[in-house]
Motif scaffolding. Structure first.
Motif, short mmCIF file in Angstrom:
data_model
loop_
_atom_site.label_atom_id
_atom_site.label_comp_id
_atom_site.label_asym_id
_atom_site.label_seq_id
_atom_site.Cartn_x
_atom_site.Cartn_y
_atom_site.Cartn_z
N ASN A 60 0.94 -1.32 0.15
CA ASN A 60 0.16 -0.10 0.02
C ASN A 60 0.96 1.17 -0.38
O ASN A 60 0.37 2.43 0.89
N ASP A 61 1.97 1.17 -0.77
CA ASP A 61 2.92 2.13 -1.12
C ASP A 61 3.08 2.49 -2.15
O ASP A 61 3.21 1.61 -3.16
N SER A 62 3.57 3.96 -2.60
CA SER A 62 3.43 3.64 -3.97
C SER A 62 5.63 4.54 -3.52
O SER A 62 5.35 4.91 -3.01
N ILE A 63 6.06 3.54 -4.97
CA ILE A 63 7.42 4.26 -5.35
C ILE A 63 7.51 3.67 -6.50
O ILE A 63 7.46 3.38 -7.30
N THR A 64 9.12 4.36 -6.79
CA THR A 64 9.71 4.55 -8.15
C THR A 64 10.61 3.75 -7.25
O THR A 64 11.76 3.86 -7.20
N VAL A 98 13.10 5.14 -4.61
CA VAL A 98 12.29 6.63 -4.52
C VAL A 98 11.25 7.02 -3.82
O VAL A 98 10.41 6.71 -4.92
N ASN A 99 11.21 7.46 -2.95
CA ASN A 99 9.08 7.48 -2.29
C ASN A 99 9.09 8.90 -2.78
O ASN A 99 9.30 9.36 -1.98
N PRO A 100 8.16 9.18 -4.03
CA PRO A 100 7.50 10.16 -4.08
C PRO A 100 7.12 10.70 -2.97
O PRO A 100 6.27 12.53 -3.17
N GLU A 101 6.36 10.21 -2.16
CA GLU A 101 6.06 11.62 -1.23
C GLU A 101 6.40 11.81 0.21
O GLU A 101 5.89 13.15 0.32
N THR A 102 7.51 11.41 0.37
CA THR A 102 8.23 11.88 1.29
C THR A 102 9.82 12.63 0.70
O THR A 102 10.56 12.62 1.31
N GLU A 103 9.77 12.38 -0.56
CA GLU A 103 11.08 12.28 -1.54
C GLU A 103 12.63 11.84 -1.04
O GLU A 103 13.24 12.77 -1.18
N THR A 104 12.56 10.50 -0.29
CA THR A 104 13.08 10.37 0.05
C THR A 104 13.98 9.71 -0.62
O THR A 104 12.75 8.45 -1.52
N VAL A 105 15.40 8.87 -0.98
CA VAL A 105 15.94 8.29 -1.51
C VAL A 105 17.01 7.34 -1.07
O VAL A 105 17.64 7.23 -0.06
N PHE A 117 16.79 -11.24 -5.65
CA PHE A 117 17.19 -10.19 -4.28
C PHE A 117 16.10 -9.57 -4.01
O PHE A 117 14.95 -9.37 -4.67
N ASN A 118 15.85 -9.85 -2.50
CA ASN A 118 15.12 -9.54 -1.83
C ASN A 118 15.06 -8.32 -0.43
O ASN A 118 15.94 -8.52 0.33
N ILE A 119 14.75 -7.48 -1.08
CA ILE A 119 14.71 -6.35 -1.11
C ILE A 119 13.38 -5.90 0.68
O ILE A 119 12.29 -6.17 0.17
N VAL A 120 13.30 -5.31 1.86
CA VAL A 120 13.07 -5.06 2.53
C VAL A 120 12.88 -3.27 2.91
O VAL A 120 14.14 -3.03 2.81
N ASN A 121 12.13 -2.89 3.22
CA ASN A 121 11.67 -1.64 3.93
C ASN A 121 11.70 -1.64 5.35
O ASN A 121 10.67 -1.86 5.64
N GLU A 122 12.57 -2.00 6.04
CA GLU A 122 12.42 -1.49 7.31
C GLU A 122 12.37 0.06 8.46
O GLU A 122 13.55 0.56 8.30
N ASN A 123 11.70 0.97 8.62
CA ASN A 123 11.39 1.68 9.02
C ASN A 123 11.80 2.25 8.41
O ASN A 123 12.63 3.70 8.88
N GLY A 124 11.45 2.92 6.55
CA GLY A 124 12.29 3.79 5.59
C GLY A 124 13.23 3.26 5.74
O GLY A 124 14.47 4.39 5.00
N VAL A 125 14.67 2.50 6.08
CA VAL A 125 15.78 1.77 5.49
C VAL A 125 15.59 1.03 4.66
O VAL A 125 14.91 -0.06 5.33
N ILE A 126 15.23 0.79 3.62
CA ILE A 126 15.26 -0.21 2.08
C ILE A 126 16.43 -0.50 2.65
O ILE A 126 17.76 -0.35 2.14
N LYS A 127 16.77 -2.24 2.34
CA LYS A 127 18.26 -2.43 2.05
C LYS A 127 17.39 -3.86 1.53
O LYS A 127 16.71 -4.14 1.24
#
Length: 130
Positions: A60-64, A98-105, A117-127
């Motif tokens: 439920n998140d938009s992402i680039t 890139v998260n277009p809502e918060t403009e974080t990269v 490659f399994n990518i996870v998003n833990e509290n805004g940290v993508i790894k």
């Protein structure tokens, strides 16, 4: 009386031999560069395949998602896991999220050999998950 003419001849002979050796080396390298099969009109192709699995924290998140300077996914992640398959197309193998809502990269480096490659998003940290 000492004649220094012989010393000057030796110096001139040595200088000539050194200059001749430099010219030969330059000619050899020019010849090698002319024979190489580098063709700028023919693009370089890679055989590696990347499977990027957005496995946790993206629902439920938009992402680039970008690889190099090319967008490989731009949209809304409705369910997890979501798999993006892409062929390697440049030497640089890093993903940029890139998260277009918060403009974080976030930048994630990938292995040059391809794979899953399994990518996870833990509290805004993508790894990459182990």
């Amino acid at each position: 009386m000492v004649h220094h003419l012989n010393t000057n001849k030796q110096f001139m002979t040595g200088s000539f031999m050194l200059a001749f050796a430099v010219i030969v080396i330059v000619v050899v390298f020019l010849y090698m560069s002319m024979r190489s099969d580098w063709d700028p009109s023919k693009p370089k192709t890679y055989s590696e395949q990347f499977e990027i699995c957005l496995s946790k924290g993206f629902s439920n998140d938009s992402i680039t998602v970008m690889m190099g300077d090319s967008v490989i996914f731009h949209g809304f992640v409705s369910s997890e896991p979501m798999v993006i398959q892409v062929q390697r197309f440049e030497a640089n193998t890093s993903l940029m999220f890139v998260n277009p809502e918060t403009e974080t990269v976030s930048i994630v480096n990938l292995d040059e050999n391809g794979g899953l490659f399994n990518i996870v998003n833990e509290n805004g940290v993508i790894k990459v998950a182990p």
